[in-house]
Design a protein around this motif. Structure first.
Motif, PDB file in Angstrom:
ATOM      1  N   GLU A  38       4.205  18.607 -35.669  1.00 44.04           N
ATOM      2  CA  GLU A  38       2.801  18.990 -35.633  1.00 44.04           C
ATOM      3  C   GLU A  38       2.553  20.324 -34.904  1.00 44.04           C
ATOM      4  O   GLU A  38       1.837  21.184 -35.394  1.00 44.04           O
ATOM      5  CB  GLU A  38       1.973  17.881 -34.958  1.00 44.04           C
ATOM      6  CG  GLU A  38       1.537  16.848 -35.962  1.00 44.04           C
ATOM      7  CD  GLU A  38       1.764  15.422 -35.486  1.00 44.04           C
ATOM      8  OE1 GLU A  38       1.995  15.212 -34.287  1.00 44.04           O
ATOM      9  OE2 GLU A  38       1.725  14.518 -36.339  1.00 44.04           O
ATOM     10  N   LYS A  42       1.057  23.607 -36.622  1.00 43.20           N
ATOM     11  CA  LYS A  42      -0.234  24.123 -36.175  1.00 43.20           C
ATOM     12  C   LYS A  42      -0.116  25.597 -35.773  1.00 43.20           C
ATOM     13  O   LYS A  42      -0.961  26.421 -36.129  1.00 43.20           O
ATOM     14  CB  LYS A  42      -0.741  23.269 -34.989  1.00 43.20           C
ATOM     15  CG  LYS A  42      -2.112  23.669 -34.556  1.00 43.20           C
ATOM     16  CD  LYS A  42      -2.684  22.737 -33.499  1.00 43.20           C
ATOM     17  CE  LYS A  42      -4.054  23.220 -33.043  1.00 43.20           C
ATOM     18  NZ  LYS A  42      -4.095  24.619 -32.593  1.00 43.20           N
ATOM     19  N   LYS A 206       4.751  14.815 -40.849  1.00 40.41           N
ATOM     20  CA  LYS A 206       4.003  15.429 -39.741  1.00 40.41           C
ATOM     21  C   LYS A 206       3.449  16.801 -40.136  1.00 40.41           C
ATOM     22  O   LYS A 206       2.284  17.110 -39.889  1.00 40.41           O
ATOM     23  CB  LYS A 206       4.906  15.577 -38.514  1.00 40.41           C
ATOM     24  CG  LYS A 206       5.198  14.239 -37.857  1.00 40.41           C
ATOM     25  CD  LYS A 206       6.041  14.422 -36.620  1.00 40.41           C
ATOM     26  CE  LYS A 206       6.415  13.067 -36.046  1.00 40.41           C
ATOM     27  NZ  LYS A 206       7.570  13.153 -35.159  1.00 40.41           N
ATOM     28  N   ARG A 209       0.648  16.455 -42.667  1.00 40.04           N
ATOM     29  CA  ARG A 209      -0.637  16.022 -42.111  1.00 40.04           C
ATOM     30  C   ARG A 209      -1.412  17.193 -41.498  1.00 40.04           C
ATOM     31  O   ARG A 209      -2.627  17.288 -41.639  1.00 40.04           O
ATOM     32  CB  ARG A 209      -0.452  14.906 -41.082  1.00 40.04           C
ATOM     33  CG  ARG A 209      -0.706  13.520 -41.687  1.00 40.04           C
ATOM     34  CD  ARG A 209      -0.950  12.482 -40.627  1.00 40.04           C
ATOM     35  NE  ARG A 209       0.115  12.418 -39.645  1.00 40.04           N
ATOM     36  CZ  ARG A 209       1.248  11.736 -39.819  1.00 40.04           C
ATOM     37  NH1 ARG A 209       1.451  11.055 -40.914  1.00 40.04           N
ATOM     38  NH2 ARG A 209       2.175  11.729 -38.876  1.00 40.04           N
ATOM     39  N   VAL A 210      -0.682  18.082 -40.813  1.00 35.60           N
ATOM     40  CA  VAL A 210      -1.355  19.270 -40.260  1.00 35.60           C
ATOM     41  C   VAL A 210      -1.865  20.156 -41.410  1.00 35.60           C
ATOM     42  O   VAL A 210      -3.000  20.643 -41.391  1.00 35.60           O
ATOM     43  CB  VAL A 210      -0.396  20.059 -39.334  1.00 35.60           C
ATOM     44  CG1 VAL A 210      -1.030  21.382 -38.900  1.00 35.60           C
ATOM     45  CG2 VAL A 210      -0.007  19.214 -38.122  1.00 35.60           C
ATOM     46  N   HIS A 214      -5.803  20.754 -40.983  1.00 38.67           N
ATOM     47  CA  HIS A 214      -6.169  21.928 -40.178  1.00 38.67           C
ATOM     48  C   HIS A 214      -7.338  22.647 -40.856  1.00 38.67           C
ATOM     49  O   HIS A 214      -7.249  22.981 -42.038  1.00 38.67           O
ATOM     50  CB  HIS A 214      -4.952  22.854 -40.077  1.00 38.67           C
ATOM     51  CG  HIS A 214      -5.098  23.924 -39.043  1.00 38.67           C
ATOM     52  ND1 HIS A 214      -6.152  24.820 -39.040  1.00 38.67           N
ATOM     53  CD2 HIS A 214      -4.326  24.249 -37.981  1.00 38.67           C
ATOM     54  CE1 HIS A 214      -6.005  25.650 -38.020  1.00 38.67           C
ATOM     55  NE2 HIS A 214      -4.911  25.318 -37.354  1.00 38.67           N
TER      56      HIS A 214
END
Ligand code: ADP
Length: 474
Positions: A38, A42, A206, A209-210, A214
């Motif tokens: 993550e 990000k 992971k 998902r970001v 985001h």
């Protein structure tokens, strides 16, 4: 080879340890990449977001010139990049070199095509009004790509996105991240500014998902399975991401009674056995007119028996290993199921799986029937099942009887028959006497559950542009 991630212009090993990259031809470790998650995803999206303001305002001529530098560097280093690809995913070196050239062709094509992202001025119904249409970059783009074409699947997303003025974050497949790392090193050398291109390897779920949550991300472009594509689409609903999805296929091949037999054999060999059958456009099921099924089967058997199986780095090898144990077991399971249901093996039907290396022999099956697994799911391996048909209508019906709609092929020398078949196949890509239709300037993509959107062609650029309507009252 120790690969790193590329975030905001820096090479970094940040992440939860490393992922081992294995050579599927030997079962040995070939290298490592960071196991990003993550935080890394990000940071990469933040960097792409910060760079977007400046990059999107550069001229397309500037962006095209950087893309052409990258294109030239990639071709200069094509043997080296191809060797990395062969060592991490197994395809024969000649095919890997071909893939690098194919990837470069997308870069140069989109560098040119973006110069024509024209808007328009539409005549108004009232005096003193102007109706203007602008094409603008969609924003930060994230991409998730599979292992079967480690260079091309990324290049044909990255090139149009960058050409359009978007910034980019790539997540390559866990099995094949090192080709992407080397391509990014060359892109850095070409001179893309900091933050414009970013690379994160590691945990798909992971990072995914970001990517889908985001707030700075505006577009997700994905190539992979229908199952994961649906998952990503669900995850993207809340942020209403612009999506391009290139998903699974289950390509039919129809060989008509008047087909040129040489062309049909050549086309089927090219479509079926490229990358050991591990492409989403590989012919998966072959329907042959009953009057020629015997001759066709025999000729396909002879051609298949000549294929050389082995380590893709060895001279003359045409079929490398399957990428992993799951891939090997799927081919074996499809063949076993077909044989239990009455198919006959003309050649192949076996393989060798030892020490983490999985070689399945190219296989031809006859007497296939619609109830067999191999006639219903993408095999993703070197298995060619043949079934006889009697009429063109029946062949088209059988071909369309699937939830997939990516690529289909047929062989006939008749204009009227070919027109009927091509217009009635529910597929995004149709090869008429052609087993290898993919090319940078043509739109590639699927109907039905094979996906949304097109890559390549004008459509492939359009996918990274927003349309803005400006109404002006003078
Ligand atoms: P393939 O069998 O072609 O690898 P997948 O759909 O499993 O097809 O994987 C395609 C890409 O999607 C790979 O890069 C993989 O790591 C990634 N992926 C797999 N699962 C997820 C997930 N839950 N979220 C985001 N990406 C995923």
């Amino acid at each position: 080879m120790e690969g790193k991630n590329y975030i905001n212009g820096d090479w970094t090993t940040a992440g939860d340890g490393v992922i081992d990259v294995m050579n599927p031809a030997t079962g040995e470790k070939f290298g490592t990449v960071p196991n990003g998650g993550e935080a890394e995803a990000k940071a990469a999206v933040d960097a792409a977001s910060a760079a977007f303001g400046t990059w999107s305002k550069t001229t397309v001529y500037e962006r095209a010139s950087l893309l052409m530098k990258w294109h030239d560097l990639l071709l200069e280093h094509k043997l080296e990049v191809a060797e990395i690809m062969t060592k991490e995913m197994g395809k024969p070196l000649a095919e890997a070199i071909g893939e690098i050239e194919y990837s470069a062709s997308f870069i140069s094509w989109f560098a040119e095509e973006a110069k024509r992202s024209n808007g328009r001025l539409i005549p108004a119904t009232k005096e003193g009004k102007r109706i203007q249409v602008l094409k603008q970059p969609v924003g930060v783009v994230v991409s998730i790509t599979p292992w079967n074409f480690p260079a091309a699947m990324m290049a044909r997303k990255m090139a149009p996105a960058l050409a359009a003025g978007c910034t980019f974050v790539a997540k390559p497949a866990k099995l094949t991240p090192l080709t992407a790392v080397r391509m990014y090193e060359l892109a850095e050398e070409a001179g893309f500014p900091k933050g414009v291109i970013n690379l994160v390897t590691g945990s798909a779920s992971k990072i995914g998902r970001v990517f889908t949550s985001h707030p700075a991300v505006r577009k997700l472009t994905f190539t992979g399975s229908t199952e994961i594509g649906k998952e990503l689409m669900k995850q993207s609903a809340d942020s209403m991401l612009n999506l391009s999805l290139e998903l699974g296929g289950h390509a039919p091949i129809i060989v008509c009674e008047d087909a040129n037999m040489d062309l049909a054999i050549e086309g089927v060999m090219a479509s079926k056995f490229r990358n050991a059958g591990q492409t989403c456009v590989c012919g998966n099921r072959i329907y042959v007119h009953r009057t020629i099924v015997e001759e066709f089967s025999q000729r396909l058997q002879e051609a298949t028996a000549k294929l050389k199986v082995g380590n893709g780095m060895d001279e003359g090898v045409q079929i490398g290993p399957l990428v992993d144990q799951d891939g090997y077991e799927k081919s074996a399971r499809h063949v076993q199921d077909a044989v239990e249901k009455g198919a006959k093996v003309l050649v192949g039907g076996d393989g060798k799986a030892e020490n983490g290396a999985y070689f399945y022999n190219p296989t031809v099956l006859i007497n296939a029937t619609p109830d067999m697994l191999v006639m219903n799911e993408e095999t993703f391996g070197p298995v060619a099942p043949i079934m006889a048909f009697d009429t063109d209508e029946e062949a088209v019906r059988l071909a369309n009887d699937t939830r997939f709609g990516l690529a289909a092929y047929f062989f006939t020398d008749s204009l009227s028959r070919g027109t009927y078949i091509s217009e009635n196949l529910e597929y995004g890509i149709v090869g008429w006497n052609d087993g290898a239709p993919s090319t940078a300037q043509a739109p590639f993509g699927g109907m039905k559950e094979s996906g949304i959107g097109r890559e390549g062609g004008q459509e492939g650029l359009e996918a990274f542009l927003e349309t803005k309507y400006i109404s002006i009252k003078l």
